[in-house]
Structures are given as C-alpha cells and as structure tokens.
Design a protein around this motif. Structure first.
Motif, mmCIF file in Angstrom:
data_model
loop_
_atom_site.group_PDB
_atom_site.id
_atom_site.type_symbol
_atom_site.label_atom_id
_atom_site.label_comp_id
_atom_site.label_asym_id
_atom_site.label_seq_id
_atom_site.Cartn_x
_atom_site.Cartn_y
_atom_site.Cartn_z
ATOM 1 N N UNK A 222 0.815 -1.204 0.000
ATOM 2 C CA UNK A 222 0.000 0.000 0.000
ATOM 3 C C UNK A 222 0.851 1.257 0.000
ATOM 4 N N UNK A 223 1.930 1.249 0.777
ATOM 5 C CA UNK A 223 2.843 2.397 0.810
ATOM 6 C C UNK A 223 3.528 2.597 -0.538
ATOM 7 N N UNK A 224 3.963 1.503 -1.149
ATOM 8 C CA UNK A 224 4.614 1.594 -2.458
ATOM 9 C C UNK A 224 3.643 2.173 -3.490
ATOM 10 N N UNK A 225 2.404 1.703 -3.460
ATOM 11 C CA UNK A 225 1.404 2.203 -4.407
ATOM 12 C C UNK A 225 1.134 3.681 -4.177
ATOM 13 N N UNK A 226 1.098 4.098 -2.926
ATOM 14 C CA UNK A 226 0.870 5.515 -2.633
ATOM 15 C C UNK A 226 2.068 6.349 -3.065
ATOM 16 N N UNK A 227 3.272 5.857 -2.809
ATOM 17 C CA UNK A 227 4.484 6.583 -3.165
ATOM 18 C C UNK A 227 4.588 6.787 -4.668
ATOM 19 N N UNK A 228 4.178 5.782 -5.433
ATOM 20 C CA UNK A 228 4.266 5.866 -6.893
ATOM 21 C C UNK A 228 3.005 6.442 -7.515
ATOM 22 N N UNK A 229 2.053 6.831 -6.658
ATOM 23 C CA UNK A 229 0.785 7.412 -7.110
ATOM 24 C C UNK A 229 0.012 6.461 -8.018
ATOM 25 N N UNK A 230 0.115 5.174 -7.735
ATOM 26 C CA UNK A 230 -0.632 4.181 -8.512
ATOM 27 C C UNK A 230 -1.589 3.419 -7.607
ATOM 28 N N UNK A 231 -2.050 4.069 -6.541
ATOM 29 C CA UNK A 231 -2.892 3.383 -5.569
ATOM 30 C C UNK A 231 -4.114 2.738 -6.175
ATOM 31 N N UNK A 232 -4.837 3.486 -7.003
ATOM 32 C CA UNK A 232 -6.058 2.945 -7.594
ATOM 33 C C UNK A 232 -5.751 1.761 -8.495
ATOM 34 N N UNK A 233 -4.661 1.864 -9.267
ATOM 35 C CA UNK A 233 -4.314 0.781 -10.184
ATOM 36 C C UNK A 233 -3.898 -0.475 -9.434
ATOM 37 N N UNK A 234 -3.104 -0.304 -8.373
ATOM 38 C CA UNK A 234 -2.690 -1.464 -7.586
ATOM 39 C C UNK A 234 -3.900 -2.107 -6.929
ATOM 40 N N UNK A 235 -4.808 -1.273 -6.424
ATOM 41 C CA UNK A 235 -6.025 -1.785 -5.783
ATOM 42 C C UNK A 235 -6.821 -2.633 -6.769
ATOM 43 N N UNK A 236 -6.976 -2.126 -8.000
ATOM 44 C CA UNK A 236 -7.700 -2.885 -9.013
ATOM 45 C C UNK A 236 -6.914 -4.113 -9.447
ATOM 46 N N UNK A 237 -5.592 -3.991 -9.467
ATOM 47 C CA UNK A 237 -4.767 -5.105 -9.927
ATOM 48 C C UNK A 237 -4.845 -6.301 -8.998
#
Length: 545
Positions: A222-237
């Motif tokens: 979750x932190x990595x996704x937030x840091x890279x600003x890909x939170x929504x994409x990681x969540x869907x992935x």
C-alpha cells in the motif's frame, strides 16, 4: 528535509560558478536574479519539448537534462518525462512480500516522475553525465563542482535516512514503528527517506511470518502504491488475476469459519429482525449487500419453528460485484438457493433481485408492498458508500433518509469499529495497522503460519481492503469506516431511534464465542454489542427504527 538541502547545495554551486566564470567568453547574462551566465549555445530544457511532447533538436546534453534534472523532482508540463513502469501485484508464500506480476496490466500507466533520488543507478554513468553538464556550463576545469554535487547526493541517499530514524528514536528492526515512520515520511513529502524505508521494510515482512509481518507485507505494498501514485491501479490489480470463483468462495468460507466476526454480525442482526417480526404474517427483508445469502438461513429456520406457523417472506437482495464473482453468477443463484431451502422447511418465500449498487438504489427499486412488516439489513455495507467528504450527493446519508421513508420496523446495522473515513493519512495508517493487527492475530491462533489456505484467505479477502485504505484517496478510497458514535449521529439525523437488542441475542453470541479463543471479548454498551480481540473492539452491532 533532503529536498530543501539539495536545493541549497545546487544553488550554492550555481552561485560559485557564476562568480568564477563571469567573464567567460562564450557566456551571456540570463537576465535572472543573481546575474547567472550560461553558454551562448545552451538551450533551456523546456524548449526541447513541444506541447504534444515531441522533442525538438538533437542536443544530447539537453535531452539528458530533460530526463535527469537536479533542481526539480516534478515533471515539466508538456514534456515526455520518464516514468516508472507500474507493476501489478500477485502474492507468493515463498517471498517476503507481495511481488510484481507483469501479466496483469494496470489502467494507470505511469508512476512517479524521475527525481534526484533516481538520477542513475550507475555511479560511473552519473559521473559522466555530471562531467558533461559541468563542461557545457562551466568549462573543463571544475572538478570541485562535480565533487560537491556527488557529496550532496551521497549524503541524501545514504546518511539522511539513518539520521532521520535516529531523530525519530526508532530502533532498527522495529517493524511497527518503521511502518509508521515510512507513512510519516510520505506525509511530509520526504520521498527519499520513504523509499529507503520501503527497502528496509521489504526485508522485515513475510506473508508466512507472524501476524505483524504478514500484515506488514500488505501495508508495504500500500505504501509503495501511494508513493508511486498508482494506488487505484494497484487496488484494481489485486483483482486482476483473482482465483476461480469457486476458490474465492472457499477463501471467504475459511474466514467465515475461523473467525466469529461474520457470524456475530449475522446472528445479532437476525435476532433484532426476528424480534421485530413477532406476530407478523407478511414480512419483507431488504438486504443491501446480500452476498451469498448465508445470513438468512438461520432466520428462515427460526421463522419455520415459530408457534402458529411461519409468515410469508419476501427478500429483496442488492448485489455487489465481488459477491457476484464469488458466486460464479448473478442473484438468481441466491434466489434459487433460498427459495429451495425455505420450501424444504415449509416457509413460503419470494426473492426479488436488485442488480445495482447501493448508491444507485431508488425507492421504486425495492418493491415494498402495503401490509408488509419491513426490516432493512446493513451488514458490513454502509462504509462503502461515499459521504459528504467525498461527494456532495452524500449517498451514505441519502440512503438512510430514503430507508426512513419506508417506515421499517427495524434497521440492523453491523459495521467494523474503526475510524478511517475522514482521518488524515498518518492517523488512518496507524488505525489500519492497529485494527488489522488484531484481526491477523485472531487468525493466527486458528490456522498455522505456513497454511496455504490462510495465506490465500488473507491475500484475497483482506489485502485489497488494506491497500485501498493506504494507497487511495478521494472517490477511489472505498473503504471508509466510522465509529459507532458517528453512525449514531447519522441515524439520528435521518430520523431513526435506537432499538434495544434482545437479551436472547446476547446469550446466543456468548454461546457462539465458546467455540473460539478465549481472547475474544463481547461487550454490551449503550444499546449496542461489541465484539473484540483482547482490548481492541473490531465489530459493532445495533438496531434502529
């Protein structure tokens, strides 16, 4: 902060260079404050890109500057800035943390802009690029400039994070405090420290470790996704390569059996509904997240055993996409299952499917008929609806007001007792860590740490929610829990009054908990029932009318 320190170092170098080469024969004034000089043939970075991102000219150094700037970590508008390629996630019990999976493409095709923290991975390449920059701007005899810049880079890439941890008084190896420190670094936009801490954290977590290590594995993603600003994409992935529906259903069933949270919610809600249906001949239940319909099996059994015979039952089930996938089909599967089961017990039952999300529901979709005793069920559902902090439509309160106009005899509410709705990022992160530590500990006493079933259940049923709460913001953050105090305010403003739970409900739940660990706690307070693990309340159940 490292970013401020870096700006000062580079600025000092620029001023020194300006004084040293004020009379350079190939330099002209820039007209900027400080009277800096640049070579006559030097072309600013922003002129190398057209508005559609097309590069103009063949200046090698300028092209490199476009992708590797020392003075800014943000992308220049209109330029083809280099981005990290995102990876979507799958999880493996053989690794210390979730791993990238390139087979599942994300909708978001970009990550964070290249910044000073990722200028180059090759030290020799870095020295070469700095030398080119130095020669073009300052002449061939300025090795001290390169040394100064390299020293500043080394300080920020290696020393600052250690000093930062020491200043925060965080012992090396303390997973919980390191997770919180990483979240704080992100909140302060200290991305260099955050990246360093993520690398440290990856060595400390494991999906087959103790509870905090397992939870940490998903929180790091979750932190990595937030840091890279890909939170929504990681969540869907995390749903991109979901297991077959039968497997997902089995993982849900594992959690249903090993932890009493769902059974607690269903039994307490059913008790309130059964109490409201006493003496009624025609009853109607509206379930705003019917899932598999399992909650109603025990209620149908209770109605079948009622003195004087069972009432006529209608159930309206609102669907959700996750449950539909797990079922392997639509609500007709739930309808057939419940009607056949009711028929076997002599209970007349009609099922009405409402194939839409709860935020789309209107009064006409619920098919309420005159003469019915109505019960509404909100079990683990309302926290998914956006409120006034997300959308001016405020579906959370709109739905409650709409239900009140139906004049139900009872409304059952079951929710996670957690505060993640409007909390700022760091308090929300700490709350998520506290809440799910208790959940993972409760799972740990039932299933062994090397259990593949446990790993799959945590991965497919819990990880996605955790990532969503950490990585996403705005409308993309759908996991928005509130404490009972806030729910009480919302129900009261919608015109509802609390309904005391029957003592029979309390006794039934106590009997249920005897089959589980002694660390589970049941507390009745202010007309509501709380189920917790040790000293942490996790689920609350109450009734309204």
């Amino acid at each position: 902060m490292p970013s401020a320190h870096m700006s000062y170092s580079v600025g000092a170098v620029s001023m020194q260079a300006s004084k040293k080469h004020r009379n350079h024969r190939n330099a002209v004034p820039t007209g900027e404050p400080g009277n800096h000089f640049v070579p006559q043939n030097y072309q600013p970075v922003h002129t190398l890109c057209s508005t559609d991102g097309t590069q103009i000219g063949n200046n090698t150094l300028a092209t490199e500057l476009q992708y590797c700037t020392l003075e800014s970590s943000s992308a220049t508008s209109g330029c083809n800035t280099a981005y990290n390629s995102p990876s979507t996630l799958s999880f493996s019990p053989t690794t210390s943390s979730p791993i990238s999976n390139q087979d599942c493409q994300s909708e978001n095709t970009y990550g964070s802009p290249i910044s000073v923290s990722c200028i180059t991975e090759d030290p020799d390449d870095l020295r070469h690029k700095l030398k080119e920059l130095e020669t073009a701007m300052l002449g061939p005899d300025s090795d001290d400039i390169v040394d100064s810049i390299e020293s500043a880079l080394h300080s920020h890439l290696t020393l600052e994070p250690e000093k930062w941890l020491q200043a925060m008084d965080i012992p090396r190896g303390d997973l919980k405090q390191t997770l919180i420190a990483c979240a704080q670094a992100m909140e302060e936009k200290n991305n260099m420290v955050a990246e360093w801490l993520v690398a440290e954290l990856r060595q400390m977590v494991s999906v087959s470790g103790d509870p905090i290590q397992r939870l940490g594995a998903y929180m790091v993603e979750g932190l990595v996704a937030r840091l890279s600003r890909t939170g929504s994409s990681i969540y869907k992935a995390l749903r991109c390569k979901e297991p077959p529906s039968a497997d997902l259903l089995s993982y849900m069933q594992i959690l249903f059996e090993v932890c009493p949270y769902y059974k607690f919610g269903y039994l307490s809600a059913n008790g309130a509904i059964a109490e409201a249906f006493k003496g009624e001949n025609r009853v109607h239940i509206i379930d705003f997240q019917i899932a598999m319909g399992s909650q109603w099996v025990t209620l149908i059994q209770a109605l079948a055993a009622r003195p004087g015979g069972p009432p006529h039952v209608r159930i309206t089930g609102v669907d959700d996409s996750v449950s539909a996938y797990a079922r392997g089909g639509g609500l007709d599967i739930v309808g057939r299952r419940l009607t056949q089961f009711a028929k076997s017990l002599g209970v007349p039952l009609e099922f009405h499917p409402a194939v839409m999300s709860a935020s789309e529901i209107q009064l006409g979709d619920l098919c309420v008929q005159p003469g019915e005793a109505l019960a509404v069920n909100f079990a683990y559902q309302l926290h998914h609806l956006p409120d006034e902090s997300v959308d001016t439509t405020n579906h959370r309160d709109r739905l409650l007001r709409m239900v009140k106009r139906l004049h139900p005899k009872v409304v059952a509410l079951v929710e996670q007792e957690s505060n993640t709705n409007t909390s700022p990022f760091v308090p929300r992160f700490v709350e998520t860590l506290s809440y799910y530590t208790a959940v993972f500990e409760s799972i740990d006493v039932t299933l062994p740490r090397d259990s593949k079933e446990r790993i799959n259940a945590e991965q497919h049923c819990l990880a996605r929610d955790i990532v969503n709460m950490i990585a996403c913001e705005g409308a993309e953050r759908v996991e928005r829990h509130e404490l009972l105090g806030k729910w009480r305010s919302r129900f009261t403003m919608a015109g509802f009054s609390p309904v005391p739970l029957s003592p029979l409900v309390n006794a039934t739940i106590k009997s249920l908990l005897e089959k589980y660990s002694e660390h589970y706690r049941l507390e009745e307070r202010d007309g509501a029932l709380y189920l917790g693990w040790k000293n942490r309340a996790l689920v609350v159940s109450c009734a309204w009318r």
